[in-house]
Write a protein that holds these residues in place. Structure first.
Motif, PDB file in Angstrom:
ATOM      1  N   PHE A 205      15.133  55.587  -2.464  1.00 56.35           N
ATOM      2  CA  PHE A 205      15.275  56.054  -1.072  1.00 56.35           C
ATOM      3  C   PHE A 205      14.268  55.326  -0.180  1.00 56.35           C
ATOM      4  CE2 PHE A 205      16.154  59.012   2.313  1.00 56.35           C
ATOM      5  CZ  PHE A 205      14.942  59.333   2.897  1.00 56.35           C
ATOM      6  N   GLY A 206      13.175  54.882  -0.779  1.00 51.05           N
ATOM      7  CA  GLY A 206      12.198  54.099  -0.013  1.00 51.05           C
ATOM      8  C   GLY A 206      10.767  54.568  -0.153  1.00 51.05           C
TER       9      GLY A 206
ATOM     10  N   GLY B 158       3.683  57.717   2.112  1.00 53.83           N
ATOM     11  CA  GLY B 158       4.615  56.725   1.594  1.00 53.83           C
ATOM     12  C   GLY B 158       6.071  56.973   1.931  1.00 53.83           C
ATOM     13  N   PHE B 159       6.325  57.834   2.936  1.00 52.19           N
ATOM     14  CA  PHE B 159       7.714  58.007   3.381  1.00 52.19           C
ATOM     15  C   PHE B 159       8.153  56.683   4.019  1.00 52.19           C
ATOM     16  CE2 PHE B 159      11.010  61.192   4.338  1.00 52.19           C
ATOM     17  CZ  PHE B 159      11.828  60.472   5.198  1.00 52.19           C
ATOM     18  N   PRO B 160       9.334  56.180   3.711  1.00 51.31           N
ATOM     19  CA  PRO B 160       9.727  54.858   4.233  1.00 51.31           C
ATOM     20  C   PRO B 160       9.758  54.811   5.762  1.00 51.31           C
ATOM     21  CG  PRO B 160      11.589  55.990   3.186  1.00 51.31           C
ATOM     22  CD  PRO B 160      10.371  56.773   2.837  1.00 51.31           C
ATOM     23  N   ALA B 161       8.925  53.927   6.334  1.00 50.33           N
ATOM     24  CA  ALA B 161       8.840  53.831   7.802  1.00 50.33           C
ATOM     25  C   ALA B 161      10.190  53.436   8.397  1.00 50.33           C
ATOM     26  CB  ALA B 161       7.779  52.812   8.195  1.00 50.33           C
TER      27      ALA B 161
ATOM     28  N   PRO C   4      19.556  51.226  11.682  1.00 48.80           N
ATOM     29  CA  PRO C   4      18.672  52.373  11.414  1.00 48.80           C
ATOM     30  C   PRO C   4      17.260  51.925  11.050  1.00 48.80           C
ATOM     31  CG  PRO C   4      20.797  52.653  10.329  1.00 48.80           C
ATOM     32  CD  PRO C   4      20.790  51.259  10.878  1.00 48.80           C
ATOM     33  N   ALA C   5      17.134  50.830  10.323  1.00 46.21           N
ATOM     34  CA  ALA C   5      15.797  50.387   9.894  1.00 46.21           C
ATOM     35  C   ALA C   5      14.939  50.043  11.110  1.00 46.21           C
ATOM     36  CB  ALA C   5      15.904  49.176   8.974  1.00 46.21           C
ATOM     37  N   SER C   6      15.495  49.303  12.065  1.00 43.44           N
ATOM     38  CA  SER C   6      14.695  48.937  13.226  1.00 43.44           C
ATOM     39  C   SER C   6      14.407  50.161  14.085  1.00 43.44           C
ATOM     40  CB  SER C   6      15.408  47.885  14.083  1.00 43.44           C
ATOM     41  OG  SER C   6      14.601  47.523  15.190  1.00 43.44           O
ATOM     42  N   ARG C   7      15.380  51.057  14.195  1.00 40.68           N
ATOM     43  CA  ARG C   7      15.134  52.273  14.970  1.00 40.68           C
ATOM     44  C   ARG C   7      14.016  53.086  14.358  1.00 40.68           C
ATOM     45  NH1 ARG C   7      18.964  55.679  14.634  1.00 40.68           N
ATOM     46  NH2 ARG C   7      18.334  56.868  16.479  1.00 40.68           N
ATOM     47  N   GLY C   8      14.008  53.157  13.036  1.00 38.30           N
ATOM     48  CA  GLY C   8      12.946  53.903  12.356  1.00 38.30           C
ATOM     49  C   GLY C   8      11.595  53.238  12.551  1.00 38.30           C
ATOM     50  N   LEU C   9      11.548  51.951  12.397  1.00 37.49           N
ATOM     51  CA  LEU C   9      10.273  51.222  12.528  1.00 37.49           C
ATOM     52  C   LEU C   9       9.729  51.319  13.955  1.00 37.49           C
ATOM     53  CD1 LEU C   9      11.217  48.082  10.403  1.00 37.49           C
ATOM     54  CD2 LEU C   9       9.487  49.804   9.800  1.00 37.49           C
TER      55      LEU C   9
ATOM     56  N   VAL D 134       9.581  40.926  13.333  1.00 41.66           N
ATOM     57  CA  VAL D 134      10.109  41.195  11.989  1.00 41.66           C
ATOM     58  C   VAL D 134       9.565  42.522  11.468  1.00 41.66           C
ATOM     59  CG1 VAL D 134       8.291  39.979  10.712  1.00 41.66           C
ATOM     60  CG2 VAL D 134      10.628  40.072   9.792  1.00 41.66           C
ATOM     61  N   GLY D 135       8.356  42.886  11.882  1.00 41.39           N
ATOM     62  CA  GLY D 135       7.774  44.162  11.452  1.00 41.39           C
ATOM     63  C   GLY D 135       8.455  45.360  12.085  1.00 41.39           C
ATOM     64  N   LEU D 136       9.256  45.097  13.102  1.00 41.16           N
ATOM     65  CA  LEU D 136      10.048  46.158  13.745  1.00 41.16           C
ATOM     66  C   LEU D 136      11.501  46.071  13.323  1.00 41.16           C
ATOM     67  CD1 LEU D 136       8.519  45.899  17.344  1.00 41.16           C
ATOM     68  CD2 LEU D 136       8.053  47.686  15.665  1.00 41.16           C
TER      69      LEU D 136
END
Ligand code: T1G
Length: 695
Positions: free
Chosen positions: A508-509, A637-640, A260-265, A125-127
């Motif tokens: 934006f995050g 603090g840039f959104p991971a 995109p969220a998982s790719r970024g994480l 879930v953290g990824l």
């Protein structure tokens, strides 16, 4: 060979190995599936024990292959099917940890025996993912919906006792793990039940699912989508048969994997570890032993750094000529550990031991004499720092490393105060130093490779994320932040208000918008940087608005007011006086204010980071584009979930980034939008930063 067979009692131990953490890549999964099938087909096989080589059982699917090698997912699924089809019992012998796909591998076995110190987690879930190898279907069948949902939606590890208590583990080994597992497997030779053939205990399942769905719906973090999908999969485990539930799991896993969220994480996870690796030309450098550390300067940073070191069990000498400052620092440090006890993070015994390991002294010579590493955290003034380094030069062992916590000053100039500048390095911690994970490791022109390597290793040892930066004004993070701030101030002149800019950036995050950040850090710090830069870079002026605020004595939280008011000392309250000041300023400089949408705010602030980051990369101040991403996700603090500024720009495409920058160059203060040469080159060639700079 990734697998080995070893006879152990009546069982065959199938040992698998993929250093350093036995991550499940395609090759290992295929080898295991093949071996399970072959051993099961051999009439001589009574039982199998599955065991990881090295320090742990398995850390999960190989994250580097996720999304890059479609064969990996297929191979892992075929491995689970091979376990389901095994005619003989397979028992997982778990030591160290079983995380993610590693825990799913264990759940597909017919039983699990663990060492008392083993740990278990579903960190997917953290990824931004869910357990995609049958975990969402097997876990609820073994431990119930509530425990399974808690494990999968939090990603938090549990210990062997907790795992035993909920039924995730069948036994905790007394003595040799593999022999205990072999005995357990032999006992199953006459009959075993596969997890997939069990039913999810009905009691409390629907309530647990409803609660978990409500909690997932309230999440605003990058894992919200994954958490919601996990709930859907567990509901399917309750209401449908295994294959139908697994089909839903596989579908939702594939959707999340491409998100995109998982790719970024995942980019940030691998990036933090890539940033820790020195480039090939330095990779062979020795790492020196660090057993004794001194911190010079008992201010906020010095005591924060001392706290971070004490929290890892290191004894620390904290030096300051001012006894009152030492007393304040000592009580600040004790308060921090007392707060940790209050929060249940540590026991009071641990807090006392940590506090007892602090030696606060005014005697620099005595404290530094045996130190292997001295971290200087005195006032941000070159003359003061050089004086301290000259004293350290005389007081320390020749091989001791001297590190400066300077946030912007020239590390080479500081190093010039000692006879052997090769032992000087920058270690730029971020406030609060005991909380913030990032440390910029600043390599001076003469910093020796082993000194740099040791500083990097030490950062990891104290739980920090170290990124190497070259010497320049602001290193990587602050240098880029100044360009974001420059745009944020210009946006006020053109029509935005501080609260709009902050809201847009937080939407934006970002953890905090730039005006709240500077109110927290202290507007006077920004003011002194702008004054210095007005002399050093007269052709790159900032808006005068933040100076007007400082001239009113409004330095932010510390003075009760900055861009916002802080009636309770912490909560930012919009101040009409500031809005009026901003509007009046636009009029004074002859700018007709206009409505500015949040999209423009975010685009200008973020692309200002990207453009300066491209210069930093081009100058070699950062070795890799991902290093810049790590600085910004771990320190600013840039959104991971967006992977960092450079990864985010790659997602946009550098041709579009360049077009936007050129468009901004036609606007107010267009001079600030000179496209970086590297950006222009890459936009034309490969269209992305990618692995640019991998040296
Ligand atoms: N894949 C690839 N490499 C990994 C890895 C992984 N899962 N875990 C660690 N590494 C590498 C890491 O990059 C570093 O490499 C080295 O191992 C040491 O790591 C199908 C889809 C296990 C607690 O999320 O939490 O399974 O720099 O520095 O501090 O449902 O690593 O040495 O070259 O972190 O001792 C789920 C992630 C994956 C666990 C060890 N699993 N790893 O911590 O060492 S998704 C995870 C960790 C999945 C399935 C789904 C930690 C650790 P290098 P390290 P550490």
């Amino acid at each position: 060979m990734p697998t080995t067979h070893i006879q152990c009692g009546d069982s065959i131990v199938l040992e698998f190995s993929s250093p350093p953490v036995n991550a499940l890549g395609r090759e290992l999964a295929e080898a295991l599936a093949r071996d399970i099938a072959q051993l099961g087909a051999d009439p001589g096989t009574r039982a199998i024990v599955l065991a990881g080589a090295g320090k742990l059982f398995c850390a999960g699917a190989d994250i580097g292959e996720l999304g890059n090698d479609p064969g990996q997912a297929t191979a892992i699924r075929l491995l689970m099917q091979a376990l389901d089809a095994s005619p003989v019992p397979v028992v997982a012998a778990i030591h160290g940890l079983a995380y993610g796909g590693g825990l799913e591998l264990a759940l597909a076995c017919h039983a699990r025996v663990a060492t008392a110190d083993a740990r278990f987690a579903f960190p997917e879930v953290g990824l931004g993912l869910l357990p995609g190898a049958g975990g969402t279907q097997r876990a609820p069948r073994l431990v119930g919906a509530e425990a399974a949902l808690s494990l999968m939606t939090t990603g938090k590890p549990i210990d062997a006792d907790q795992a035993r208590a909920i039924g995730l583990v069948d036994a905790i080994a007394e003595g040799d793990l593999r022999q205990a597992a072999s005995r357990h497997a032999a006992a199953l030779a006459d009959g075993f039940v596969r997890a997939r053939d069990r039913k999810v205990p009905a009691e409390g399942a629907k309530t647990a699912i409803a609660w978990a769905r409500e909690a997932a719906g309230k999440r605003r973090d990058a894992s919200a989508a994954a958490a919601a999908c996990i709930v859907d999969c567990v509901e399917a485990a309750v209401e449908r048969d295994f294959d139908a539930g697994q089909a839903l799991e596989q579908h939702l896993f594939d959707v999340l994997l491409a998100s995109p969220a998982s790719r970024g994480l995942r980019h940030v996870f691998l990036g933090e570890r890539a940033a820790a690796r020195l480039p090939p030309q330095l990779a062979g450098a020795d790492t020196l032993p660090i057993e004794s550390v001194a911190v010079v300067g008992a201010g906020v940073m010095g005591s924060g750094i001392a706290t971070a070191l004490l929290a890892t069990g290191l004894p620390v000498a904290l030096v300051d000529p001012d006894r009152a400052a030492l007393d304040r620092a000592t009580s600040r440090i004790a308060d921090t550990f007392r707060h940790d006890v209050h929060k249940g993070r540590i026991t009071s015994a641990v807090a006392q031991a940590r506090t007892a390991a602090l030696a606060a002294t005014t005697d620099l010579e005595a404290a530094a004499a045996d130190a292997d590493l001295v971290i200087e955290a005195v006032f941000e003034d070159m003359a003061v720092k050089r004086k301290v380094f000259a004293a350290l030069d005389a007081a320390t062992k020749p091989g001791a490393i001297l590190a400066s916590n300077t946030s912007t000053l020239d590390v080479d100039a500081i190093a010039g105060a000692v006879r052997d500048p090769g032992r000087v390095v920058g270690m730029h911690f971020f406030s609060p130093a005991n909380v913030m994970r990032l440390v910029e490791i600043v390599r001076g022109a003469r910093t020796r490779p082993e000194v740099l390597s040791t500083a990097m290793a030490f950062a990891r040892r104290i739980g920090k994320v170290g990124v190497v930066a070259g010497v320049c004004d602001g290193f990587i993070g602050n240098r880029m932040f100044e360009e974001l701030l420059r745009q944020a101030y210009f946006l006020l002149e053109e029509g935005a208000l501080p609260q709009q800019v902050d809201r847009a950036m937080e939407a934006f995050g970002f953890a905090m918008g730039p005006f709240r950040v500077m109110d927290l850090a202290g507007q006077d710090i920004g003011w002194s940087i702008r004054k210095r830069r007005a002399v050093e870079q007269p052709d790159r002026p900032y808006s005068a608005i933040p100076d007007r605020i400082c001239e009113l004595g409004r330095y932010g939280q510390k003075t009760g007011a900055g861009f916002y008011r802080y009636p309770d000392g912490r909560k930012a309250v919009v101040d009409p006086e500031i809005d009026a000041l901003v509007v009046a300023h636009s009029r004074e400089i002859g700018i007709e204010r206009r409505a500015i949408d949040d999209g423009e705010i975010v685009e200008r602030c973020v692309l200002a980071l990207v453009n300066e980051g491209a210069r930093i990369l081009d100058e070699g101040i950062a070795w890799r584009a991902v290093d810049i991403d790590v600085v910004w996700t771990a320190g600013y603090g840039f959104p991971a979930a967006r992977g960092g500024p450079m990864f985010h720009a790659d997602g946009i495409g550098l041709a579009r980034v360049l077009a936007a920058i050129e468009r901004f160059g036609k606007g107010h203060h267009g001079w600030a939008w000179q496209p970086a040469d590297l950006l222009v080159r890459l936009a034309r060639e490969q269209g992305a930063f990618g692995d640019e700079g991998r040296q």
